[in-house]
Design a protein around this motif. Structure first.
Motif, PDB file in Angstrom:
ATOM      1  N   MET A   9      54.449 -10.145 -76.874  1.00 44.40           N
ATOM      2  CA  MET A   9      54.438 -10.874 -78.114  1.00 44.40           C
ATOM      3  C   MET A   9      55.290 -10.575 -79.233  1.00 44.40           C
ATOM      4  O   MET A   9      55.630 -11.151 -80.215  1.00 44.40           O
ATOM      5  CB  MET A   9      53.243 -11.342 -78.510  1.00 44.40           C
ATOM      6  N   LEU A  10      55.556  -9.004 -79.394  1.00 48.67           N
ATOM      7  CA  LEU A  10      56.182  -8.525 -80.260  1.00 48.67           C
ATOM      8  C   LEU A  10      57.946  -8.259 -79.654  1.00 48.67           C
ATOM      9  O   LEU A  10      58.513  -7.198 -80.250  1.00 48.67           O
ATOM     10  CB  LEU A  10      55.852  -7.089 -80.941  1.00 48.67           C
ATOM     11  N   GLY A  11      58.080  -8.757 -78.685  1.00 47.24           N
ATOM     12  CA  GLY A  11      59.351  -8.485 -77.989  1.00 47.24           C
ATOM     13  C   GLY A  11      59.754  -7.310 -77.525  1.00 47.24           C
ATOM     14  O   GLY A  11      60.758  -6.544 -77.446  1.00 47.24           O
ATOM     15  N   GLY A  12      58.541  -6.510 -77.070  1.00 47.17           N
ATOM     16  CA  GLY A  12      58.584  -5.280 -76.461  1.00 47.17           C
ATOM     17  C   GLY A  12      58.685  -3.968 -77.502  1.00 47.17           C
ATOM     18  O   GLY A  12      58.524  -2.846 -77.110  1.00 47.17           O
ATOM     19  N   LEU A  13      58.245  -4.441 -78.560  1.00 50.79           N
ATOM     20  CA  LEU A  13      57.936  -3.366 -79.767  1.00 50.79           C
ATOM     21  C   LEU A  13      56.597  -3.026 -79.601  1.00 50.79           C
ATOM     22  O   LEU A  13      55.736  -4.104 -79.204  1.00 50.79           O
ATOM     23  CB  LEU A  13      58.010  -4.035 -81.102  1.00 50.79           C
ATOM     24  N   ARG A  31      62.417 -13.914 -79.393  1.00 50.51           N
ATOM     25  CA  ARG A  31      62.583 -14.972 -78.442  1.00 50.51           C
ATOM     26  C   ARG A  31      61.423 -14.652 -77.379  1.00 50.51           C
ATOM     27  O   ARG A  31      61.356 -13.418 -77.220  1.00 50.51           O
ATOM     28  CB  ARG A  31      64.078 -14.611 -77.749  1.00 50.51           C
ATOM     29  N   GLY A  32      61.101 -15.878 -76.961  1.00 49.81           N
ATOM     30  CA  GLY A  32      59.944 -15.784 -75.818  1.00 49.81           C
ATOM     31  C   GLY A  32      58.804 -14.966 -76.283  1.00 49.81           C
ATOM     32  O   GLY A  32      58.363 -14.557 -75.334  1.00 49.81           O
ATOM     33  N   ALA A  33      58.216 -14.708 -77.316  1.00 51.58           N
ATOM     34  CA  ALA A  33      57.243 -14.052 -77.762  1.00 51.58           C
ATOM     35  C   ALA A  33      55.889 -14.570 -76.997  1.00 51.58           C
ATOM     36  O   ALA A  33      55.089 -13.757 -76.498  1.00 51.58           O
ATOM     37  CB  ALA A  33      56.740 -14.094 -79.053  1.00 51.58           C
ATOM     38  N   PHE A  34      55.924 -15.637 -76.522  1.00 53.02           N
ATOM     39  CA  PHE A  34      54.540 -16.543 -75.771  1.00 53.02           C
ATOM     40  C   PHE A  34      55.659 -17.439 -74.918  1.00 53.02           C
ATOM     41  O   PHE A  34      55.921 -18.513 -75.176  1.00 53.02           O
ATOM     42  CB  PHE A  34      53.966 -17.523 -76.632  1.00 53.02           C
ATOM     43  N   PRO A  35      55.727 -16.538 -73.473  1.00 54.00           N
ATOM     44  CA  PRO A  35      56.704 -17.286 -72.479  1.00 54.00           C
ATOM     45  C   PRO A  35      55.933 -18.555 -71.903  1.00 54.00           C
ATOM     46  O   PRO A  35      54.613 -18.221 -71.976  1.00 54.00           O
ATOM     47  CB  PRO A  35      56.807 -16.366 -71.419  1.00 54.00           C
ATOM     48  N   ASP A  36      56.356 -19.777 -71.573  1.00 51.26           N
ATOM     49  CA  ASP A  36      55.778 -20.925 -71.050  1.00 51.26           C
ATOM     50  C   ASP A  36      54.686 -21.369 -72.108  1.00 51.26           C
ATOM     51  O   ASP A  36      53.425 -21.441 -71.716  1.00 51.26           O
ATOM     52  CB  ASP A  36      55.236 -20.691 -69.870  1.00 51.26           C
ATOM     53  N   PHE A  37      55.094 -21.204 -73.261  1.00 49.79           N
ATOM     54  CA  PHE A  37      54.033 -21.471 -74.490  1.00 49.79           C
ATOM     55  C   PHE A  37      53.377 -22.876 -74.422  1.00 49.79           C
ATOM     56  O   PHE A  37      54.044 -24.092 -74.198  1.00 49.79           O
ATOM     57  CB  PHE A  37      54.482 -21.185 -75.767  1.00 49.79           C
ATOM     58  N   GLN A  38      52.089 -22.970 -74.147  1.00 50.11           N
ATOM     59  CA  GLN A  38      51.286 -24.171 -74.286  1.00 50.11           C
ATOM     60  C   GLN A  38      50.639 -24.512 -75.613  1.00 50.11           C
ATOM     61  O   GLN A  38      49.864 -23.825 -76.107  1.00 50.11           O
ATOM     62  CB  GLN A  38      49.944 -24.420 -73.276  1.00 50.11           C
ATOM     63  N   CYS A  39      51.396 -25.454 -76.405  1.00 47.04           N
ATOM     64  CA  CYS A  39      51.110 -25.733 -77.580  1.00 47.04           C
ATOM     65  C   CYS A  39      49.398 -26.132 -77.758  1.00 47.04           C
ATOM     66  O   CYS A  39      49.059 -26.892 -76.782  1.00 47.04           O
ATOM     67  CB  CYS A  39      51.823 -26.782 -78.436  1.00 47.04           C
ATOM     68  N   PRO A  40      48.504 -25.646 -78.486  1.00 51.87           N
ATOM     69  CA  PRO A  40      47.048 -25.880 -78.600  1.00 51.87           C
ATOM     70  C   PRO A  40      46.807 -27.303 -78.746  1.00 51.87           C
ATOM     71  O   PRO A  40      45.726 -27.532 -78.545  1.00 51.87           O
ATOM     72  CB  PRO A  40      46.456 -24.910 -79.546  1.00 51.87           C
ATOM     73  N   LEU A  41      47.583 -28.098 -79.436  1.00 51.59           N
ATOM     74  CA  LEU A  41      47.408 -29.325 -79.649  1.00 51.59           C
ATOM     75  C   LEU A  41      48.763 -30.481 -79.662  1.00 51.59           C
ATOM     76  O   LEU A  41      50.022 -29.625 -79.771  1.00 51.59           O
ATOM     77  CB  LEU A  41      46.549 -29.873 -80.722  1.00 51.59           C
ATOM     78  N   TYR A 136      52.897 -14.714 -98.761  1.00 50.22           N
ATOM     79  CA  TYR A 136      52.291 -14.016 -97.649  1.00 50.22           C
ATOM     80  C   TYR A 136      52.901 -13.882 -96.570  1.00 50.22           C
ATOM     81  O   TYR A 136      54.125 -14.489 -96.104  1.00 50.22           O
ATOM     82  CB  TYR A 136      51.025 -15.029 -97.174  1.00 50.22           C
ATOM     83  N   ASP A 137      52.650 -12.820 -95.844  1.00 53.97           N
ATOM     84  CA  ASP A 137      53.313 -12.397 -94.427  1.00 53.97           C
ATOM     85  C   ASP A 137      52.970 -13.858 -93.451  1.00 53.97           C
ATOM     86  O   ASP A 137      51.769 -14.198 -93.380  1.00 53.97           O
ATOM     87  CB  ASP A 137      52.588 -11.361 -93.629  1.00 53.97           C
ATOM     88  N   VAL A 138      53.928 -14.187 -92.446  1.00 53.78           N
ATOM     89  CA  VAL A 138      53.512 -15.060 -91.739  1.00 53.78           C
ATOM     90  C   VAL A 138      54.389 -15.035 -90.586  1.00 53.78           C
ATOM     91  O   VAL A 138      55.501 -14.610 -90.456  1.00 53.78           O
ATOM     92  CB  VAL A 138      54.028 -16.495 -92.412  1.00 53.78           C
ATOM     93  N   PHE A 139      53.695 -15.420 -89.287  1.00 53.50           N
ATOM     94  CA  PHE A 139      54.316 -15.392 -87.764  1.00 53.50           C
ATOM     95  C   PHE A 139      54.724 -16.964 -87.701  1.00 53.50           C
ATOM     96  O   PHE A 139      53.789 -17.958 -87.571  1.00 53.50           O
ATOM     97  CB  PHE A 139      53.609 -14.943 -87.012  1.00 53.50           C
ATOM     98  N   LEU A 140      55.942 -17.463 -87.570  1.00 54.88           N
ATOM     99  CA  LEU A 140      56.207 -18.777 -87.510  1.00 54.88           C
ATOM    100  C   LEU A 140      56.532 -18.980 -85.813  1.00 54.88           C
ATOM    101  O   LEU A 140      57.386 -18.435 -85.383  1.00 54.88           O
ATOM    102  CB  LEU A 140      57.552 -19.179 -88.128  1.00 54.88           C
ATOM    103  N   LEU A 141      55.639 -19.741 -85.224  1.00 55.74           N
ATOM    104  CA  LEU A 141      55.658 -19.785 -83.870  1.00 55.74           C
ATOM    105  C   LEU A 141      56.084 -21.153 -83.486  1.00 55.74           C
ATOM    106  O   LEU A 141      55.243 -22.112 -83.884  1.00 55.74           O
ATOM    107  CB  LEU A 141      54.407 -19.383 -83.310  1.00 55.74           C
TER     108      LEU A 141
END
Ligand code: SIN
Ligand code: CO
Length: 389
Positions: A9-13, A31-41, A136-141
């Protein structure tokens, strides 16, 4: 897992590399942090949440002058909206949708108590909240559809913002060369605080999840710590000037007087043990205090023991926050939802993790009383009662 293992999820970092090179310092697109991502809603479920009393929701319309309205909304609100250029934002979706809360377990390479919530936005094409900066820090998924993200670099605190609207839109926004991407579902962009960004929906159904973090400002922290200390300080601890030299001019506030006051303040504040007790409490304060539902009848610890031994499990209430602090001698303070209690260290560690809360906890001294108190405060609930809701 070790902090040196690469995280998909960190691209291999690895967590250690991400924290050393990016966290709080610079953006990174994964890119592809969550492959085949299923949106929770889905968008309808998000709109449904935005119609509920007590859920923090905003609607930002960008046709003509910017307009912001606050929820709860109703069907008529959505029926009157145009086909493009608006955004619906719903805060703390992880409190209401367990599948969204599960996503947070991917972020335990950071302290849990730094996490704030997951905000989810929905937008038709052209929808955006304008170029802005967050503190604030944010991860935009990206959850569904596509969003174009453009970044404008670090912006000073006093950067001019558009006057007259309940949004902090930057007056000037220049895209940094190369910082312009279209995110697909499962792609994720990390942004540190203070970094200008602009996200515009590029598809019919664009859902973006913002995993946000909390960090009190110096302003909030000082006021809150002073307040916490306030009732623990004796009234006799005050400005004192015994043995001072006679003033040269009785009207002067001289250096020695300022220094005495400075020492009183700094020496009183410089109390690491009390600071830790305050810090754990603020960082576990729930986002919405009225979401905690205390028990009307106090729980009898003996009954709690019997119920756990019958195979029932306890759950951490949605939105409840836990952390622990080692006190030495195998003891800890467990912080829960803005409060603190001393208990066995391993008990605090389990409570502040995502491990199941079952009869095994009873092996720790004082567990029944602590669990009963957490149940009564609303920080824990019985699993079967939660499922019935
Ligand atoms: C959005 O999801 O539209 C905005 C999120 C953000 O920029 O913080
Ligand atoms: Co933002």
């Amino acid at each position: 897992m070790s902090s040196d293992s690469p995280l998909p999820m960190l691209g291999g970092l690895s967590a250690a590399e991400f924290l050393r090179d990016y966290w709080q310092q610079k953006p990174v697109l994964i890119r592809g942090a969550f492959p085949d991502f299923q949106c929770p809603l889905d968008p309808d479920e998000l709109a449904g949440l935005a119609c509920e009393e007590g859920v923090e929701a905003r609607l930002v319309e960008a046709q003509g002058p910017w307009r912001v309205s606050h929820g709860p909304f109703d069907e008529q609100t959505f029926a009157r909206l145009p086909e493009r250029d608006w955004t619906l934002l719903v805060q703390a979706v992880d409190h209401y949708v367990p599948e969204a809360a599960e996503l947070l377990e991917h972020f335990t390479f950071l302290p849990r108590w730094r996490l704030d919530d997951i905000m989810i936005s929905y937008a038709p094409p052209g929808g955006s909240v304008g170029p802005h900066v967050d503190q604030y820090d944010v991860f935009l998924l990206q959850g569904l559809g596509q969003r174009r993200w453009q970044l404008g670099g670090r912006v000073p605190d006093d950067a001019p913002i558009l006057p007259g609207i309940d949004l902090r839109i930057l007056e000037r926004f220049e895209v940094a060369p190369g910082d312009d991407w279209i995110l697909e579902p499962g792609d994720m962009l990390y942004l540190p605080p203070g970094w200008a960004h602009h996200g515009v929906s590029e598809s019919d159904d664009c859902l973006t999840l913002s995993v946000g973090f909390r960090a009190p400002s110096a302003d909030e922290a000082i006021a809150s710590f002073a307040d916490f200390l306030g009732d623990k300080l004796p009234p006799s601890l005050r400005y004192a000037d015994a043995g001072m030299a006679p003033p040269e001019d009785a009207g002067e506030l001289d250096d020695a007087a300022v220094e005495r006051m400075r020492r009183l303040i700094l020496e009183t504040l410089d109390d690491p043990a009390r600071l830790a007790q305050w810090f754990g409490r603020v960082m576990t304060q729930p986002k919405y205090v009225d979401q905690l539902v205390p028990n009307e009848q106090p729980t009898d610890p003996a009954e709690l023991v019997a119920t756990l031994q019958d195979g029932e499990e306890l759950l951490r209430s949605p939105g409840s926050r836990f952390a622990w602090r080692d006190l030495g001698n195998d003891r800890a303070t467990l912080f829960a939802d803005g409060d603190g209690a001393e208990c066995a260290l391993p008990l605090a560690q389990v409570l502040a993790s995502d491990a199941p809360l079952d009869a095994e906890l009873l092996e720790f001294d004082g567990a029944a009383e602590l669990l009963a108190a957490l149940l009564d405060a609303g920080s824990l609930t019985w699993a079967d009662e939660f499922e019935e809701e």
